[in-house]
Design a protein around this motif. Structure first.
Motif, PDB file in Angstrom:
ATOM      1  N   TRP A  61    -102.631  59.569  46.421  1.00 37.37           N
ATOM      2  CA  TRP A  61    -102.571  59.807  45.597  1.00 37.37           C
ATOM      3  C   TRP A  61    -102.690  59.914  44.217  1.00 37.37           C
ATOM      4  O   TRP A  61    -103.009  60.775  43.352  1.00 37.37           O
ATOM      5  CB  TRP A  61    -100.293  60.852  46.070  1.00 37.37           C
ATOM      6  CG  TRP A  61     -99.446  59.622  45.218  1.00 37.37           C
ATOM      7  CD1 TRP A  61     -99.388  58.583  45.939  1.00 37.37           C
ATOM      8  CD2 TRP A  61     -99.367  59.081  43.751  1.00 37.37           C
ATOM      9  NE1 TRP A  61     -98.578  57.829  45.432  1.00 37.37           N
ATOM     10  CE2 TRP A  61     -99.013  58.223  44.300  1.00 37.37           C
ATOM     11  CE3 TRP A  61    -100.017  59.858  42.963  1.00 37.37           C
ATOM     12  CZ2 TRP A  61     -98.058  57.200  43.076  1.00 37.37           C
ATOM     13  CZ3 TRP A  61     -99.362  58.929  41.637  1.00 37.37           C
ATOM     14  CH2 TRP A  61     -98.174  57.740  42.111  1.00 37.37           C
ATOM     15  N   VAL A  65    -104.491  61.913  41.128  1.00 43.52           N
ATOM     16  CA  VAL A  65    -104.495  62.023  39.074  1.00 43.52           C
ATOM     17  C   VAL A  65    -104.752  61.262  38.525  1.00 43.52           C
ATOM     18  O   VAL A  65    -105.578  62.313  37.401  1.00 43.52           O
ATOM     19  CB  VAL A  65    -102.830  61.094  39.810  1.00 43.52           C
ATOM     20  CG1 VAL A  65    -102.204  61.339  37.930  1.00 43.52           C
ATOM     21  CG2 VAL A  65    -101.483  61.412  40.540  1.00 43.52           C
ATOM     22  N   SER A  68    -108.095  63.803  38.351  1.00 42.94           N
ATOM     23  CA  SER A  68    -107.378  65.491  37.790  1.00 42.94           C
ATOM     24  C   SER A  68    -107.094  64.726  35.764  1.00 42.94           C
ATOM     25  O   SER A  68    -107.607  65.562  35.235  1.00 42.94           O
ATOM     26  CB  SER A  68    -106.276  65.766  38.120  1.00 42.94           C
ATOM     27  OG  SER A  68    -105.639  66.846  37.224  1.00 42.94           O
ATOM     28  N   THR A  93    -102.140  64.385  32.026  1.00 42.22           N
ATOM     29  CA  THR A  93    -101.399  63.952  33.069  1.00 42.22           C
ATOM     30  C   THR A  93    -101.183  64.834  34.172  1.00 42.22           C
ATOM     31  O   THR A  93    -100.211  64.526  35.256  1.00 42.22           O
ATOM     32  CB  THR A  93    -100.986  62.564  32.232  1.00 42.22           C
ATOM     33  OG1 THR A  93    -101.072  61.901  31.485  1.00 42.22           O
ATOM     34  CG2 THR A  93    -100.050  61.765  33.329  1.00 42.22           C
ATOM     35  N   SER A  94    -100.003  65.739  32.958  1.00 40.83           N
ATOM     36  CA  SER A  94     -98.580  66.451  34.407  1.00 40.83           C
ATOM     37  C   SER A  94     -99.979  67.553  35.245  1.00 40.83           C
ATOM     38  O   SER A  94     -99.186  67.703  35.757  1.00 40.83           O
ATOM     39  CB  SER A  94     -97.493  66.812  32.732  1.00 40.83           C
ATOM     40  OG  SER A  94     -98.666  68.172  32.752  1.00 40.83           O
ATOM     41  N   LEU A  95    -101.531  67.806  35.180  1.00 40.40           N
ATOM     42  CA  LEU A  95    -101.994  68.788  35.483  1.00 40.40           C
ATOM     43  C   LEU A  95    -102.340  67.759  36.948  1.00 40.40           C
ATOM     44  O   LEU A  95    -102.024  68.189  37.818  1.00 40.40           O
ATOM     45  CB  LEU A  95    -103.049  68.711  34.846  1.00 40.40           C
ATOM     46  CG  LEU A  95    -103.029  69.946  34.293  1.00 40.40           C
ATOM     47  CD1 LEU A  95    -104.492  70.531  33.465  1.00 40.40           C
ATOM     48  CD2 LEU A  95    -102.481  71.233  34.441  1.00 40.40           C
ATOM     49  N   LEU A  97    -100.381  64.524  38.312  1.00 43.60           N
ATOM     50  CA  LEU A  97     -99.442  64.738  39.187  1.00 43.60           C
ATOM     51  C   LEU A  97     -99.108  66.377  39.689  1.00 43.60           C
ATOM     52  O   LEU A  97     -98.497  65.849  40.729  1.00 43.60           O
ATOM     53  CB  LEU A  97     -97.972  64.598  38.327  1.00 43.60           C
ATOM     54  CG  LEU A  97     -98.383  62.866  37.133  1.00 43.60           C
ATOM     55  CD1 LEU A  97     -97.262  62.825  35.864  1.00 43.60           C
ATOM     56  CD2 LEU A  97     -98.161  61.977  38.263  1.00 43.60           C
ATOM     57  N   GLY A  98     -98.857  67.287  39.391  1.00 40.81           N
ATOM     58  CA  GLY A  98     -99.194  68.292  39.610  1.00 40.81           C
ATOM     59  C   GLY A  98     -99.637  68.285  40.615  1.00 40.81           C
ATOM     60  O   GLY A  98     -99.693  68.829  42.303  1.00 40.81           O
ATOM     61  N   THR A  99    -100.880  68.378  40.777  1.00 42.37           N
ATOM     62  CA  THR A  99    -101.948  68.360  41.685  1.00 42.37           C
ATOM     63  C   THR A  99    -101.947  67.540  43.091  1.00 42.37           C
ATOM     64  O   THR A  99    -101.837  68.145  44.262  1.00 42.37           O
ATOM     65  CB  THR A  99    -103.367  68.003  41.152  1.00 42.37           C
ATOM     66  OG1 THR A  99    -103.771  68.907  40.008  1.00 42.37           O
ATOM     67  CG2 THR A  99    -104.310  68.146  42.033  1.00 42.37           C
ATOM     68  N   LEU A 101     -98.879  66.011  43.753  1.00 43.89           N
ATOM     69  CA  LEU A 101     -98.132  66.870  44.410  1.00 43.89           C
ATOM     70  C   LEU A 101     -98.075  68.111  45.121  1.00 43.89           C
ATOM     71  O   LEU A 101     -97.678  68.512  46.266  1.00 43.89           O
ATOM     72  CB  LEU A 101     -96.235  67.304  42.961  1.00 43.89           C
ATOM     73  CG  LEU A 101     -95.111  67.376  43.747  1.00 43.89           C
ATOM     74  CD1 LEU A 101     -94.193  66.464  45.085  1.00 43.89           C
ATOM     75  CD2 LEU A 101     -93.811  68.206  42.529  1.00 43.89           C
ATOM     76  N   GLN A 102     -99.098  69.030  44.125  1.00 38.48           N
ATOM     77  CA  GLN A 102     -98.501  69.896  45.435  1.00 38.48           C
ATOM     78  C   GLN A 102     -99.992  69.878  46.687  1.00 38.48           C
ATOM     79  O   GLN A 102     -99.871  70.556  47.922  1.00 38.48           O
ATOM     80  CB  GLN A 102     -99.892  70.952  44.707  1.00 38.48           C
ATOM     81  CG  GLN A 102    -100.844  72.121  45.522  1.00 38.48           C
ATOM     82  CD  GLN A 102    -101.579  72.478  44.733  1.00 38.48           C
ATOM     83  OE1 GLN A 102    -102.203  72.563  43.649  1.00 38.48           O
ATOM     84  NE2 GLN A 102    -103.228  73.068  44.955  1.00 38.48           N
TER      85      GLN A 102
END
Length: 114
Positions: A61, A65, A68, A93-95, A97-99, A101-102
């Motif tokens: 992961w 991160v 991305s 950064t939030s993109l 982390l979301g990726t 997590l997805q």
């Protein structure tokens, strides 16, 4: 390559490889985006992230991160003020982390159902 072979790859090499692959496919996919944003009809790096987690486990992961973040940081980078700089760094950064997590949730669901 079998899943066992991926488990023997050192973590820094694995994370760097995932990040580089995600960055490269992300930059290519962003060529299809409608300027000045991130919206695109297809996003192949999402599949790459899913495959990385499926093959390498959760230890991949950070590479997702990082890849991305690197793929998205220059799309809306604005260093004019401190607030704009923080916003332009927080968004990718939030993109990322979301990726990650997805991909983690997607692999968990596939393993649970299949």
């Amino acid at each position: 390559m079998s899943a066992d072979l991926w488990q023997r790859v050192p973590s820094p090499v694995l994370i760097s490889g995932i990040a580089a692959a995600y960055w490269a496919t992300g930059r290519l996919a962003l060529l299809l985006a409608i300027p000045p944003g991130y919206a695109t009809a297809i996003w192949p790096p999402a599949g790459l992230a899913f495959a990385a987690i499926l093959l390498c486990g959760a230890r991949g992961w950070p590479g997702i991160v990082l890849g991305s973040f690197l793929a998205n940081v220059w799309t809306a980078f604005d260093p004019t003020t401190v607030g704009a700089l923080l916003t332009s760094l927080a968004l990718p950064t939030s993109l990322g982390l979301g990726t990650a997590l997805q991909a983690l949730v997607g692999v968990w669901l596939v393993r649970r159902v299949v």
